[in-house]
Scaffold this motif. Structure first.
Motif, mmCIF file in Angstrom:
data_model
loop_
_atom_site.group_PDB
_atom_site.id
_atom_site.type_symbol
_atom_site.label_atom_id
_atom_site.label_comp_id
_atom_site.label_asym_id
_atom_site.label_seq_id
_atom_site.Cartn_x
_atom_site.Cartn_y
_atom_site.Cartn_z
ATOM 1 N N ASN A 27 3.444 1.307 -7.559
ATOM 2 C CA ASN A 27 2.801 2.094 -6.615
ATOM 3 C C ASN A 27 3.726 2.459 -5.521
ATOM 4 O O ASN A 27 4.363 1.684 -5.077
ATOM 5 C CB ASN A 27 1.477 1.322 -6.125
ATOM 6 C CG ASN A 27 0.577 2.197 -5.495
ATOM 7 O OD1 ASN A 27 0.666 3.458 -5.224
ATOM 8 N ND2 ASN A 27 -0.645 1.536 -4.925
ATOM 9 N N GLY A 28 3.619 3.852 -4.952
ATOM 10 C CA GLY A 28 4.768 4.213 -4.083
ATOM 11 C C GLY A 28 4.483 3.278 -2.713
ATOM 12 O O GLY A 28 3.342 3.063 -2.365
ATOM 13 N N GLY A 29 5.359 3.000 -2.084
ATOM 14 C CA GLY A 29 5.460 2.277 -0.785
ATOM 15 C C GLY A 29 5.446 0.641 -1.012
ATOM 16 O O GLY A 29 5.434 0.165 0.112
ATOM 17 N N MET A 49 6.356 5.347 -8.127
ATOM 18 C CA MET A 49 5.262 6.633 -8.072
ATOM 19 C C MET A 49 5.667 7.204 -6.803
ATOM 20 O O MET A 49 5.974 6.640 -5.823
ATOM 21 C CB MET A 49 4.055 6.114 -8.072
ATOM 22 C CG MET A 49 3.554 5.631 -9.359
ATOM 23 S SD MET A 49 1.860 4.636 -9.395
ATOM 24 C CE MET A 49 0.941 5.771 -8.722
ATOM 25 N N THR A 50 5.719 8.738 -6.752
ATOM 26 C CA THR A 50 5.727 9.257 -5.665
ATOM 27 C C THR A 50 4.959 9.207 -4.435
ATOM 28 O O THR A 50 5.098 9.474 -3.338
ATOM 29 C CB THR A 50 6.148 10.916 -6.074
ATOM 30 O OG1 THR A 50 4.926 11.362 -6.778
ATOM 31 C CG2 THR A 50 7.225 11.007 -6.871
ATOM 32 N N ARG A 51 3.601 9.008 -4.873
ATOM 33 C CA ARG A 51 2.699 8.958 -3.840
ATOM 34 C C ARG A 51 1.910 7.524 -3.850
ATOM 35 O O ARG A 51 2.102 6.758 -4.942
ATOM 36 C CB ARG A 51 1.386 9.859 -3.992
ATOM 37 C CG ARG A 51 0.765 9.670 -5.441
ATOM 38 C CD ARG A 51 -0.348 10.943 -5.441
ATOM 39 N NE ARG A 51 -0.700 10.828 -6.766
ATOM 40 C CZ ARG A 51 -2.301 10.670 -6.894
ATOM 41 N NH1 ARG A 51 -3.006 10.555 -5.889
ATOM 42 N NH2 ARG A 51 -2.854 10.386 -8.318
ATOM 43 N N ARG A 52 1.544 6.992 -2.969
ATOM 44 C CA ARG A 52 0.640 5.849 -3.086
ATOM 45 C C ARG A 52 -1.013 5.882 -3.147
ATOM 46 O O ARG A 52 -1.425 6.851 -2.560
ATOM 47 C CB ARG A 52 0.914 5.172 -1.586
ATOM 48 C CG ARG A 52 0.244 3.631 -1.478
ATOM 49 C CD ARG A 52 0.652 3.073 -0.157
ATOM 50 N NE ARG A 52 -0.120 1.756 -0.048
ATOM 51 C CZ ARG A 52 0.531 0.857 -0.768
ATOM 52 N NH1 ARG A 52 1.213 0.756 -1.614
ATOM 53 N NH2 ARG A 52 -0.105 -0.469 -0.472
ATOM 54 N N LEU A 53 -1.202 5.082 -4.041
ATOM 55 C CA LEU A 53 -2.579 5.219 -4.546
ATOM 56 C C LEU A 53 -3.462 4.116 -3.929
ATOM 57 O O LEU A 53 -2.646 2.853 -3.799
ATOM 58 C CB LEU A 53 -2.666 4.852 -6.144
ATOM 59 C CG LEU A 53 -2.424 5.929 -7.140
ATOM 60 C CD1 LEU A 53 -2.377 5.674 -8.475
ATOM 61 C CD2 LEU A 53 -3.426 7.096 -6.813
ATOM 62 N N ASP A 54 -4.579 4.359 -3.659
ATOM 63 C CA ASP A 54 -5.611 3.416 -3.166
ATOM 64 C C ASP A 54 -5.886 2.337 -4.515
ATOM 65 O O ASP A 54 -6.182 3.055 -5.409
ATOM 66 C CB ASP A 54 -6.823 3.576 -2.549
ATOM 67 C CG ASP A 54 -7.711 2.752 -2.266
ATOM 68 O OD1 ASP A 54 -7.762 1.501 -2.475
ATOM 69 O OD2 ASP A 54 -8.727 3.181 -1.287
ATOM 70 N N ASP A 57 -9.140 3.165 -6.022
ATOM 71 C CA ASP A 57 -9.143 4.730 -6.466
ATOM 72 C C ASP A 57 -9.205 4.591 -7.747
ATOM 73 O O ASP A 57 -8.212 4.961 -8.452
ATOM 74 C CB ASP A 57 -8.348 5.586 -5.593
ATOM 75 C CG ASP A 57 -8.483 6.829 -6.159
ATOM 76 O OD1 ASP A 57 -9.605 7.432 -6.944
ATOM 77 O OD2 ASP A 57 -7.601 7.812 -5.788
ATOM 78 N N GLY A 60 -7.904 8.368 -9.045
ATOM 79 C CA GLY A 60 -6.517 8.396 -9.078
ATOM 80 C C GLY A 60 -5.693 7.398 -10.117
ATOM 81 O O GLY A 60 -4.899 7.886 -10.604
ATOM 82 N N GLU A 64 -3.077 8.597 -13.322
ATOM 83 C CA GLU A 64 -1.597 7.983 -13.393
ATOM 84 C C GLU A 64 -1.558 7.214 -14.444
ATOM 85 O O GLU A 64 -0.442 7.452 -15.597
ATOM 86 C CB GLU A 64 -1.262 6.964 -12.401
ATOM 87 C CG GLU A 64 -1.261 7.456 -10.850
ATOM 88 C CD GLU A 64 0.139 8.563 -10.883
ATOM 89 O OE1 GLU A 64 1.091 8.426 -11.644
ATOM 90 O OE2 GLU A 64 0.109 9.576 -10.212
#
Length: 84
Positions: A27-29, A49-54, A57, A60, A64
């Motif tokens: 996961n991003g971040g 990953m380029t974005r952070r998923l909750d 979620d 989401g 992925e």
């Protein structure tokens, strides 16, 4: 085996266990960029990953998972996420 890690707690657990045995999608971040660079230099197969998923979620995460399965068809996939 593919490990999809969504939380810092999961990263703490999987970063050492998976070395040489799994591809990790993270996961991003979650991970420090310097640590990611060092682990890649050591040969860990790691995708950030380029974005952070909750981690809660579901939709989401499902999106992925489609991408991961496109890259690794037929592989065992383990998903780490928070249950809270």
């Amino acid at each position: 085996m593919i490990v999809f890690v969504l939380t810092l707690e999961g990263w703490d657990r999987w970063r050492h266990m998976a070395a040489g045995h799994a591809s990790i999608w993270l996961n991003g971040g979650v991970a420090d960029p310097a640590e990611v660079s060092e682990l890649r230099r050591q040969g860990l197969d790691l995708t950030i990953m380029t974005r952070r998923l909750d981690p809660l979620d579901g939709a989401g995460i499902d999106d992925e998972l489609v991408t991961i399965r496109e890259h690794f068809p037929g592989h065992v996939l383990f998903i780490e996420r928070s249950e809270s």
